[in-house]
Design an enzyme around this catalytic site. Sequence first.
Site, PDB file in Angstrom:
ATOM      1  N   GLU A 155      24.473 -51.731 -19.573  1.00  0.00           N
ATOM      2  CA  GLU A 155      24.332 -52.461 -20.579  1.00  0.00           C
ATOM      3  C   GLU A 155      25.720 -53.011 -21.179  1.00  0.00           C
ATOM      4  O   GLU A 155      26.564 -52.111 -21.501  1.00  0.00           O
ATOM      5  CB  GLU A 155      23.531 -51.522 -21.421  1.00  0.00           C
ATOM      6  CG  GLU A 155      22.982 -52.237 -22.722  1.00  0.00           C
ATOM      7  CD  GLU A 155      22.718 -51.400 -23.742  1.00  0.00           C
ATOM      8  OE1 GLU A 155      22.844 -50.091 -23.863  1.00  0.00           O
ATOM      9  OE2 GLU A 155      21.892 -51.836 -24.822  1.00  0.00           O
ATOM     10  N   ASP A 211      24.735 -46.239 -23.161  1.00  0.00           N
ATOM     11  CA  ASP A 211      25.410 -45.277 -24.164  1.00  0.00           C
ATOM     12  C   ASP A 211      24.510 -43.935 -24.353  1.00  0.00           C
ATOM     13  O   ASP A 211      23.416 -44.327 -24.308  1.00  0.00           O
ATOM     14  CB  ASP A 211      25.712 -46.143 -25.548  1.00  0.00           C
ATOM     15  CG  ASP A 211      26.899 -47.010 -25.168  1.00  0.00           C
ATOM     16  OD1 ASP A 211      27.590 -46.785 -24.258  1.00  0.00           O
ATOM     17  OD2 ASP A 211      26.836 -48.059 -26.022  1.00  0.00           O
ATOM     18  N   ASP A 231      23.349 -42.986 -26.899  1.00  0.00           N
ATOM     19  CA  ASP A 231      22.847 -42.706 -28.277  1.00  0.00           C
ATOM     20  C   ASP A 231      21.404 -43.594 -28.247  1.00  0.00           C
ATOM     21  O   ASP A 231      20.961 -43.599 -27.309  1.00  0.00           O
ATOM     22  CB  ASP A 231      23.917 -43.558 -29.302  1.00  0.00           C
ATOM     23  CG  ASP A 231      24.042 -45.012 -28.977  1.00  0.00           C
ATOM     24  OD1 ASP A 231      23.312 -45.641 -27.916  1.00  0.00           O
ATOM     25  OD2 ASP A 231      24.575 -45.712 -29.414  1.00  0.00           O
TER      26      ASP A 231
END
Length: 641
Positions: free
Chosen positions: A434, A507, A509
């Site tokens: 991404e 990521d 998160d």
Amino acid sequence: MTNHEHTHYSDNDIQVLEGLEAVRVRPGMYIGSTSSKGLHHLVWEIVDNSIDEALAGFATTIDIKVDKNGVVTVRDDGRGMPVGIHEKTGISTVETIFTVLHAGGKFGGGAYKVSGGLHGVGASVVNALSEWMEVRVFVEEKIYYIRFENGGHSVEPLKVIGTCKKEESGSEVRFKADPEIFTEGTDYDYQTLYERFRQLAFLNKGIKINFSFEDKDGEVKNHTFLYNGGLKEYVAFLNRNKTVLHEDIIYVEGVDKQTNISVEIAIQYNDTYIANIYSFCNNINTVEGGTHEEGFRLALNRVINKYAKDNNFVKKDEDTLQTDDIKEGLTAVISIKHPNPQYEGQTKGKLGNSEVRKVVSGILGEGLEKFLLEHPQEAKTIIDKAMLASKARIAARKARESTRKNALEFTSLPGKLVDCSSKNAEISEIYIVEGNSAGGSAKEGRDSTFQAVLPLRGKILNVEKARIDRIFDNAEIRSMITAFGCGIGDEIDVSKLRYHKIVIMTDADVDGAHSCTLMMTVLCRYFKPVIEGGYVYIAMPPLFKVQKGNAVRYAYSDEECEEYKKEFVSNYKIQRYKGLGEMDAEQLWETTLDPKTRTLKRVTIEDAMDADSVFSMLMGDEVEPRRNFITENAHYANLDI
Ligand code: 28F
């Protein structure tokens, strides 16, 4: 084997014990594997016997308890296993059931075993693979007891050890799986047990299942599953995070007198474009479908088209709705009980009995016709939706034809793909990354001989909210289709897949978890065989780097970070990675790309149903369950797929 334990056995019984020895020599032949999966089979087997007693009409409640030492207790309030001496073995029937292989089938007094079937290997197999087992039978105000040790050797014959109330009849089995057999230990997984017991309660209406689980810290969780509405409640549950198109659930049940096959089906449409059809035979999920699903589709197609014509929704014969149109947004559960099921297919997950087609089609046809006549409003909603789907299907075909033409015209790979030099799919990997900055590091850090990188711009399309025609229009998805090289949807050919590892890298998160879920939704919906083939992975980038001098540790959780801080005592440096973009090429290689040091989580569809509900929850319109899920599962290692 210690001989003094079974001195009361006759020669004949020694053979019996040898039978159980065979199970211990090749456990995989009886329970599939000695992994955690095999361990859980032991529980399914014993619980199935209680379910059978309930389906026979004699038990109403099943209590299942798992304690922190891995001791499983299952009890039902049925008739209690027969305690008399068995004609053929000369020992009690209880002992026979637990020491003779397949005693359940061979010694069955006519009544067929409904539950199990695919794994229905018999209680004796569980006994053979247990360190110890205890059986109690509560019958005629007496408690009978027998204990087995060391893989199925009875300590002494069945005996009366006490009294009970007349109304306390039933059977109880306690066992501890043998840690010498089970390679991954004898700890049970709470989630796995919970989901199966819930499923069994949905599939067998009116049976109450009390589940108690003690975790490692001694904390106990209790759940009672009881669904008097059966599959109706199951379908409502599967649609719980979706917007449904009609409140009244289509519900049909019936028994075919000639074949003794019983059929139960529930159907409800939601506002998505995806069909979720789950089928079962004798409580086993037939993941590859089979004749019951064929009968379902036949009736659905026949009855809906007839109703649409009779009521002038469609005029010409050319306007026939196809099953795919009718299936759009449909959630259905089909459950049949068959006296003699035959399974076929790669994983024996496909029902083969041909007579089932007609039985299911007949029972569903009649019930569905009645429902439509009695619910004209719902009927209109369903047919309108199918007609829209039909239009979209025609548009999609045109879009697909142009995509295919494009693919033929420009055989070149998508521009953003940074391919690897290897043309050997078996060793080739593709990282789907991404964002452009992370894509940059990955491009530099990778080993270009076998690692390709496909950077995706921004968030990819939420396929659950898009029709198939828009999916082919989406640039990111088109890049994936061309890069993978194996096609998409019904036209997929996994043998053409260009990479045997597809690694999703986002990521660590909440945003990253969301992107990751979106990508998996795409893969789940349109590249399912690729997931089933075990080709899809999630990269697990670390959250922290803890460094002291030349010693470097990467931590994947706060706890792990604390551990390394303790290890280094003092003078260490901590770096927290907010995103993949923060790592330089070398760090990315070391932590996430290098096969020697990286952590990849393989994505499996163990339970497509729950994967589906996680996706719906993360992507549906209801905000609250989504927020809760994301905060509870911020580390996506917990995603239920
Ligand atoms: C905790 C696990 O295993 N429950 C069971 C029964 C009841 C009968 C039975 C079982 C008949 C001939 C095989 C009683 N009375 N729970 C259980 N409950 N097995 S297992 O019979 C055994 C079969 O051999 C039972 C009359 N008929 C059947």
